[in-house]
Design a protein around this motif. Structure first.
Motif, PDB file in Angstrom:
ATOM      1  N   VAL A  69       0.837  -1.202   0.000  1.00 45.20           N
ATOM      2  CA  VAL A  69       0.000   0.000   0.000  1.00 45.20           C
ATOM      3  C   VAL A  69       0.879   1.261   0.000  1.00 45.20           C
ATOM      4  O   VAL A  69       0.635   2.203  -0.749  1.00 45.20           O
ATOM      5  N   ARG A  70       1.928   1.249   0.835  1.00 43.34           N
ATOM      6  CA  ARG A  70       2.810   2.425   0.921  1.00 43.34           C
ATOM      7  C   ARG A  70       3.598   2.657  -0.363  1.00 43.34           C
ATOM      8  O   ARG A  70       3.785   3.781  -0.800  1.00 43.34           O
ATOM      9  N   GLN A  71       4.103   1.576  -0.953  1.00 42.19           N
ATOM     10  CA  GLN A  71       4.983   1.706  -2.115  1.00 42.19           C
ATOM     11  C   GLN A  71       4.254   1.554  -3.452  1.00 42.19           C
ATOM     12  O   GLN A  71       4.855   1.762  -4.507  1.00 42.19           O
ATOM     13  N   ASN A  72       2.975   1.133  -3.391  1.00 43.72           N
ATOM     14  CA  ASN A  72       2.197   0.849  -4.605  1.00 43.72           C
ATOM     15  C   ASN A  72       2.933  -0.159  -5.493  1.00 43.72           C
ATOM     16  O   ASN A  72       3.042   0.008  -6.710  1.00 43.72           O
ATOM     17  N   TYR A  73       3.465  -1.194  -4.840  1.00 45.51           N
ATOM     18  CA  TYR A  73       4.314  -2.171  -5.525  1.00 45.51           C
ATOM     19  C   TYR A  73       4.244  -3.480  -4.750  1.00 45.51           C
ATOM     20  O   TYR A  73       4.364  -3.490  -3.525  1.00 45.51           O
ATOM     21  N   GLU A  74       4.030  -4.591  -5.455  1.00 50.53           N
ATOM     22  CA  GLU A  74       3.996  -5.895  -4.791  1.00 50.53           C
ATOM     23  C   GLU A  74       5.372  -6.539  -4.827  1.00 50.53           C
ATOM     24  O   GLU A  74       5.995  -6.638  -5.886  1.00 50.53           O
ATOM     25  N   LEU A  75       5.857  -6.938  -3.672  1.00 49.65           N
ATOM     26  CA  LEU A  75       7.160  -7.595  -3.601  1.00 49.65           C
ATOM     27  C   LEU A  75       7.162  -8.904  -4.387  1.00 49.65           C
ATOM     28  O   LEU A  75       6.135  -9.565  -4.513  1.00 49.65           O
ATOM     29  N   SER A  76       8.326  -9.284  -4.859  1.00 52.49           N
ATOM     30  CA  SER A  76       8.476 -10.580  -5.523  1.00 52.49           C
ATOM     31  C   SER A  76       8.436 -11.682  -4.474  1.00 52.49           C
ATOM     32  O   SER A  76       8.693 -11.436  -3.285  1.00 52.49           O
ATOM     33  N   PRO A  77       8.138 -12.931  -4.871  1.00 53.91           N
ATOM     34  CA  PRO A  77       8.175 -14.041  -3.904  1.00 53.91           C
ATOM     35  C   PRO A  77       9.532 -14.180  -3.215  1.00 53.91           C
ATOM     36  O   PRO A  77       9.598 -14.507  -2.029  1.00 53.91           O
ATOM     37  N   LYS A  78      10.604 -13.894  -3.938  1.00 54.12           N
ATOM     38  CA  LYS A  78      11.942 -13.981  -3.346  1.00 54.12           C
ATOM     39  C   LYS A  78      12.106 -12.960  -2.219  1.00 54.12           C
ATOM     40  O   LYS A  78      12.640 -13.267  -1.148  1.00 54.12           O
ATOM     41  N   ALA A  79      11.632 -11.737  -2.452  1.00 57.08           N
ATOM     42  CA  ALA A  79      11.725 -10.688  -1.424  1.00 57.08           C
ATOM     43  C   ALA A  79      10.838 -11.033  -0.222  1.00 57.08           C
ATOM     44  O   ALA A  79      11.215 -10.795   0.929  1.00 57.08           O
ATOM     45  N   MET A  80       9.654 -11.597  -0.484  1.00 59.40           N
ATOM     46  CA  MET A  80       8.768 -12.019   0.606  1.00 59.40           C
ATOM     47  C   MET A  80       9.430 -13.105   1.447  1.00 59.40           C
ATOM     48  O   MET A  80       9.373 -13.073   2.680  1.00 59.40           O
TER      49      MET A  80
END
Length: 200
Positions: A69-80
């Motif tokens: 919500v803050r970054q308007n960007y969904e992390l990749s599975p690797k980052a998660m």
């Protein structure tokens, strides 16, 4: 007595979890969901101590949602997976560590060609990307079947047949009724959930 299985296919990831909640020899619940969606194209399955699992899963889900919500960007599975690994590694060094084992499956849609991945993370903070993985009692019985039958180019239908083979083996060999498997299919279109593997 939880069962958690994950299989990476050519264009998707399958995650299957047992529906039973047991304590000793008693089944407390027959329709439990041991997964949480972490985004539109990723999901996490978890097992471990009953209080820790739900608290940790909701903590991870809320923090990743806040980031998107803050970054308007969904992390990749690797980052998660890296975030979850860091949280578990920090927890193990505290006075009240989480006793949680996790599988994270997802599809990275930020790449030119969407790419699927599956991560195995244990309560010590070990994080490994694998083509197939298991936690709980599933690891004793299903990994040999996955070793034998897994191929990197499996499609969704073949992956579900392999999960059904694992389900049959677990039903035959395990001394308890784990009430079947709940399945999530994660791909570039999103996350689909099936309440009963035998219906597929």
């Amino acid at each position: 007595m939880d069962i958690i299985l994950g299989i990476k296919l050519n264009d998707s990831v399958l995650i299957a979890t047992s529906k039973a909640v047991t304590r000793g020899i008693s089944v407390l619940k027959a329709s439990d969901d041991k997964t949480r969606n972490l985004g539109d194209h990723s999901a996490m399955a978890f097992t471990g101590e009953s209080g820790d699992t739900v608290q940790f899963a909701e903590y991870v889900q809320a923090n990743l949602k806040l980031f998107s919500v803050r970054q308007n960007y969904e992390l990749s599975p690797k980052a998660m997976a890296s975030f979850v690994r860091k949280e578990l590694a920090t927890s193990i060094r505290s006075r009240k560590p989480f006793q949680v084992n996790v599988l994270i499956g997802g599809c990275d849609i930020n790449k030119e060609t969407p790419e699927t991945s599956l991560y195995w993370i244990d309560y010590l903070g070990t994080n490994v990307e694998l083509p197939y993985a298991a936690h709980g009692y599933a690891a004793f019985y299903a990994l040999s079947l996955l070793d034998r039958h897994y191929k990197p180019d499996l499609n969704e239908e073949e992956g579900i047949k392999l999960l059904q083979l694992c389900n049959k083996e677990l039903s035959t060999r395990m001394p308890i009724d784990f009430k079947g498997l709940r399945v999530k299919v994660i791909n570039s279109q999103g996350v689909k959930e099936y309440d009963d593997l035998t219906a597929l």
